[in-house]
Design a protein around this motif. Structure first.
Motif, PDB file in Angstrom:
ATOM      1  N   ASP A 180      -5.082   5.026  -0.375  1.00 41.06           N
ATOM      2  CA  ASP A 180      -3.782   4.500  -0.781  1.00 41.06           C
ATOM      3  C   ASP A 180      -3.905   3.839  -2.149  1.00 41.06           C
ATOM      4  O   ASP A 180      -4.979   3.450  -2.574  1.00 41.06           O
ATOM      5  CB  ASP A 180      -3.279   3.439   0.214  1.00 41.06           C
ATOM      6  CG  ASP A 180      -2.914   4.039   1.570  1.00 41.06           C
ATOM      7  OD1 ASP A 180      -2.728   5.267   1.635  1.00 41.06           O
ATOM      8  OD2 ASP A 180      -2.829   3.276   2.545  1.00 41.06           O
ATOM      9  N   VAL A 181      -2.764   3.697  -2.795  1.00 39.90           N
ATOM     10  CA  VAL A 181      -2.684   2.923  -4.027  1.00 39.90           C
ATOM     11  C   VAL A 181      -2.177   1.546  -3.637  1.00 39.90           C
ATOM     12  O   VAL A 181      -1.173   1.428  -2.931  1.00 39.90           O
ATOM     13  CB  VAL A 181      -1.706   3.583  -5.035  1.00 39.90           C
ATOM     14  CG1 VAL A 181      -1.533   2.708  -6.256  1.00 39.90           C
ATOM     15  CG2 VAL A 181      -2.190   4.955  -5.417  1.00 39.90           C
ATOM     16  N   HIS A 182      -2.861   0.499  -4.060  1.00 44.89           N
ATOM     17  CA  HIS A 182      -2.462  -0.865  -3.725  1.00 44.89           C
ATOM     18  C   HIS A 182      -1.779  -1.485  -4.935  1.00 44.89           C
ATOM     19  O   HIS A 182      -2.346  -1.515  -6.026  1.00 44.89           O
ATOM     20  CB  HIS A 182      -3.680  -1.693  -3.309  1.00 44.89           C
ATOM     21  CG  HIS A 182      -4.391  -1.091  -2.134  1.00 44.89           C
ATOM     22  ND1 HIS A 182      -3.860  -1.083  -0.869  1.00 44.89           N
ATOM     23  CD2 HIS A 182      -5.571  -0.433  -2.050  1.00 44.89           C
ATOM     24  CE1 HIS A 182      -4.699  -0.463  -0.046  1.00 44.89           C
ATOM     25  NE2 HIS A 182      -5.739  -0.060  -0.743  1.00 44.89           N
ATOM     26  N   SER A 187       0.854  -1.191   0.000  1.00 46.62           N
ATOM     27  CA  SER A 187       0.000   0.000   0.000  1.00 46.62           C
ATOM     28  C   SER A 187       0.889   1.241   0.000  1.00 46.62           C
ATOM     29  O   SER A 187       1.735   1.407   0.879  1.00 46.62           O
ATOM     30  CB  SER A 187      -0.904   0.011   1.228  1.00 46.62           C
ATOM     31  OG  SER A 187      -1.769  -1.081   1.197  1.00 46.62           O
ATOM     32  N   LEU A 188       0.690   2.099  -0.991  1.00 45.96           N
ATOM     33  CA  LEU A 188       1.478   3.326  -1.110  1.00 45.96           C
ATOM     34  C   LEU A 188       0.554   4.532  -0.940  1.00 45.96           C
ATOM     35  O   LEU A 188      -0.492   4.604  -1.597  1.00 45.96           O
ATOM     36  CB  LEU A 188       2.155   3.395  -2.485  1.00 45.96           C
ATOM     37  CG  LEU A 188       3.022   2.199  -2.863  1.00 45.96           C
ATOM     38  CD1 LEU A 188       3.428   2.282  -4.321  1.00 45.96           C
ATOM     39  CD2 LEU A 188       4.252   2.160  -1.980  1.00 45.96           C
ATOM     40  N   PRO A 189       0.933   5.487  -0.069  1.00 44.27           N
ATOM     41  CA  PRO A 189       0.069   6.667   0.113  1.00 44.27           C
ATOM     42  C   PRO A 189       0.102   7.561  -1.130  1.00 44.27           C
ATOM     43  O   PRO A 189       1.124   7.674  -1.804  1.00 44.27           O
ATOM     44  CB  PRO A 189       0.693   7.376   1.323  1.00 44.27           C
ATOM     45  CG  PRO A 189       2.080   6.852   1.422  1.00 44.27           C
ATOM     46  CD  PRO A 189       2.102   5.508   0.781  1.00 44.27           C
ATOM     47  N   ARG A 190      -1.056   8.180  -1.436  1.00 40.70           N
ATOM     48  CA  ARG A 190      -1.138   9.127  -2.557  1.00 40.70           C
ATOM     49  C   ARG A 190      -0.981  10.527  -2.002  1.00 40.70           C
ATOM     50  O   ARG A 190      -1.727  10.923  -1.109  1.00 40.70           O
ATOM     51  CB  ARG A 190      -2.474   8.987  -3.277  1.00 40.70           C
ATOM     52  CG  ARG A 190      -2.590   7.692  -4.022  1.00 40.70           C
ATOM     53  CD  ARG A 190      -3.757   7.706  -4.957  1.00 40.70           C
ATOM     54  NE  ARG A 190      -5.018   7.555  -4.222  1.00 40.70           N
ATOM     55  CZ  ARG A 190      -6.188   7.411  -4.789  1.00 40.70           C
ATOM     56  NH1 ARG A 190      -6.293   7.420  -6.092  1.00 40.70           N
ATOM     57  NH2 ARG A 190      -7.282   7.278  -4.065  1.00 40.70           N
ATOM     58  N   GLU A 191      -0.050  11.254  -2.531  1.00 46.33           N
ATOM     59  CA  GLU A 191       0.237  12.592  -2.019  1.00 46.33           C
ATOM     60  C   GLU A 191      -0.900  13.544  -2.377  1.00 46.33           C
ATOM     61  O   GLU A 191      -1.303  13.665  -3.530  1.00 46.33           O
ATOM     62  CB  GLU A 191       1.550  13.095  -2.632  1.00 46.33           C
ATOM     63  CG  GLU A 191       2.132  14.263  -1.878  1.00 46.33           C
ATOM     64  CD  GLU A 191       3.522  14.603  -2.366  1.00 46.33           C
ATOM     65  OE1 GLU A 191       3.761  15.794  -2.626  1.00 46.33           O
ATOM     66  OE2 GLU A 191       4.338  13.680  -2.492  1.00 46.33           O
ATOM     67  N   ARG A 214      -4.015  13.296  -1.782  1.00 47.61           N
ATOM     68  CA  ARG A 214      -5.312  12.677  -2.052  1.00 47.61           C
ATOM     69  C   ARG A 214      -5.632  11.649  -0.977  1.00 47.61           C
ATOM     70  O   ARG A 214      -4.741  11.107  -0.341  1.00 47.61           O
ATOM     71  CB  ARG A 214      -5.293  11.989  -3.421  1.00 47.61           C
ATOM     72  CG  ARG A 214      -5.068  12.985  -4.557  1.00 47.61           C
ATOM     73  CD  ARG A 214      -5.020  12.319  -5.882  1.00 47.61           C
ATOM     74  NE  ARG A 214      -6.353  11.852  -6.277  1.00 47.61           N
ATOM     75  CZ  ARG A 214      -6.581  11.150  -7.357  1.00 47.61           C
ATOM     76  NH1 ARG A 214      -5.593  10.794  -8.128  1.00 47.61           N
ATOM     77  NH2 ARG A 214      -7.797  10.766  -7.646  1.00 47.61           N
TER      78      ARG A 214
END
Length: 197
Positions: free
Chosen positions: A45-47, A36-40, A42
């Motif tokens: 998260d992006v999985h 899971s990567l955080p969206r700056e 927004r």
């Protein structure tokens, strides 16, 4: 390669030698590896799918003999010897999930109290997928090296998975009968398509 053969309700057999305890449960766990990567700026998260983790196998044993502690010692001694070498595992449940080779990962023992004796959980980790993946990567690497030796070519390297998918996509599709008749100059096909009134 040593093998581990067992059946639910029976004993484990490691290289033909009967092990202490009776198998009362088999659990096979497999999962996707997802990051899971955080969206700056927004929400959410992006999985990202990172692959598939090796299966984990848990074999639950009931150690209910006259001396369960002695049985636990025997299990510990036997699996301590085989923890660096993969085992070929034979069980219908594992075969259904595609687990053929596994490495000893953990032995957990639990006292149940009373007359019930002890419970032991033998945990194994699948090792086959990584070997198969390494072999597939090596074959694709050879195909890339051969393609590079021939010079630059547009598109995926011959023999790669993408090239196979592209080849399947290029297969000609047969047009419907009325359209084929129109292409062949058949007036009936032309009329069916709504022309020639």
């Amino acid at each position: 390669m040593p093998y581990l053969r067992f059946a639910t309700g029976d004993r484990l057999r490691l290289d033909g030698e009967e092990m202490p305890g009776v198998v009362v449960g088999v659990e096979v766990e497999g999962e996707n590896s997802i990051e899971s990567l955080p969206r700056e700026g927004r929400a959410g998260d992006v999985h990202v799918m990172r692959g598939y983790r090796d299966f984990r196998v848990r074999i639950t044993l009931r150690l209910a003999g006259s001396d369960p502690l002695s049985e636990a010692r025997k299990l510990q001694a036997k699996f301590a010897k085989s923890k660096t070498q993969p085992l070929r595992v034979v069980h219908p449940h594992l075969a259904a999930r595609g687990v053929e080779k596994a490495l000893f990962a953990r032995l957990t023992t639990r006292e149940l109290g009373g007359e019930e004796g002890m419970e032991a959980v033998v945990e194994l980790t699948q090792v086959e997928p990584r070997e198969a993946l390494a072999q597939a990567n090596a074959e694709e690497g050879k195909a890339l090296a051969q393609a590079a030796a021939k010079g630059p070519v547009a598109g995926p390297p011959p023999g790669s998975a993408q090239a196979k998918r592209n080849q399947e996509a290029r297969k000609p599709v047969e047009p419907p009968a009325f359209l084929q008749g129109f292409v062949n100059g058949d007036r009936k096909g032309f009329a069916t398509a709504g022309g020639g009134r």
